[in-house]
Design an enzyme around this catalytic site. Sequence first.
Site, PDB file in Angstrom:
ATOM      1  CE  LYS A 115      40.650  45.930  46.286  1.00  0.00           C
ATOM      2  NZ  LYS A 115      40.203  45.077  47.377  1.00  0.00           N
ATOM      3  CE  LYS A 197      48.240  36.113  38.774  1.00  0.00           C
ATOM      4  NZ  LYS A 197      48.877  35.813  40.066  1.00  0.00           N
ATOM      5  CE  LYS A 200      39.020  35.950  43.030  1.00  0.00           C
ATOM      6  NZ  LYS A 200      38.748  35.963  44.437  1.00  0.00           N
TER       7      LYS A 200
END
Length: 334
Positions: A115, A197, A200
Amino acid sequence: MLNGKKSLFSGMQATGTLHLGNYLGALKNWIELEDEYESFYCVVDMHSITVRQEPAELRRKARALLTLYIAAGLNPEKNCIYYQSHVPAHAELSWILNCYAYMGELSRMTQYKDKASKNENNINAGLFTYPVLMAADILLFQSDIVPVGDDQKQHIELTRDIAQRFNSIYGDVFTVPEPYIKKTGARIMSLQEPTKKMSKSDENLNASIFLLDDSDTIIRKFKRAVTDSDNEIRHSSDKPGISNLIEIYGIATGKSIAETEKEFEGKGYGEFKIAVGESVAAMLKPVQDRFYELEKDKAYIDSVIKNNAEKASYYANKTLRKVQKKIGFPERIR
Ligand code: TRP
């Protein structure tokens, strides 16, 4: 343990919308845990502000997420679904645990590194201590298990380390939690990059089916799903796209891989993709209907929010008071 029952805690970010992978790989499987565990599902809005949010949007998404959990089948009488920011004990315990977490271990967290590299102009202290708030979330409820995705394993490890460190100084204060990662649970892959995968944070909206996508959108996304070019509906490790679709179809219809291969023998990808889209749309329809119904019932959702914040506060405060006493904060005068 809480009340002689095992307890469970999981948190979810209100940013981003729940997708098919969250539903089939997680949410749907949690319903069966509700009788065995004292369960807490927290909308972690305090974690969300480690990245800049638009205030109205954050509020809207947090409420939608909470509503969606109920719509997906988690009974709010049995599962405590609440907002983190409504229970101040999260912030209070988090501060205390900050003093028991080391800079070195926090700087090794891969989610932080990831992040930080994506938000170079806002590497705030909250982003760094994010995992400590998460440890506080979990430890407040003496959680035995923490249902999470693989990506959160490192944070649970850290939570265990902090709990053990604290316990070794002050005696048995915290239950040391275990991650609960279902190995047999569905692993739903991206429709655009089927070796990854479904996520989001994927910027390609065609890669994910969101729980509130309408049926036309769902079918369109499946039609566009990336597959190989041999046009044969067969489950195989060298055919990740088609294998993913076969698995999704299996969950939506209850059909085995062999049954699906047989059903679509000699048929093309086009026809199969539409069938998958229709089956998923049909599976999500009841959840969506319930969501829109619940959304209209403002008084009901408000009552869930209020009652569950009170319930969560009750348990959280019990742990917090114990911790405060152990570390030597002065007794409260009543
Ligand atoms: N960090 C988690 C995520 O990004 C969300 C979260 C916050 C969480 N607190 C938690 C998950 C406590 C499990 C337990 O998915």
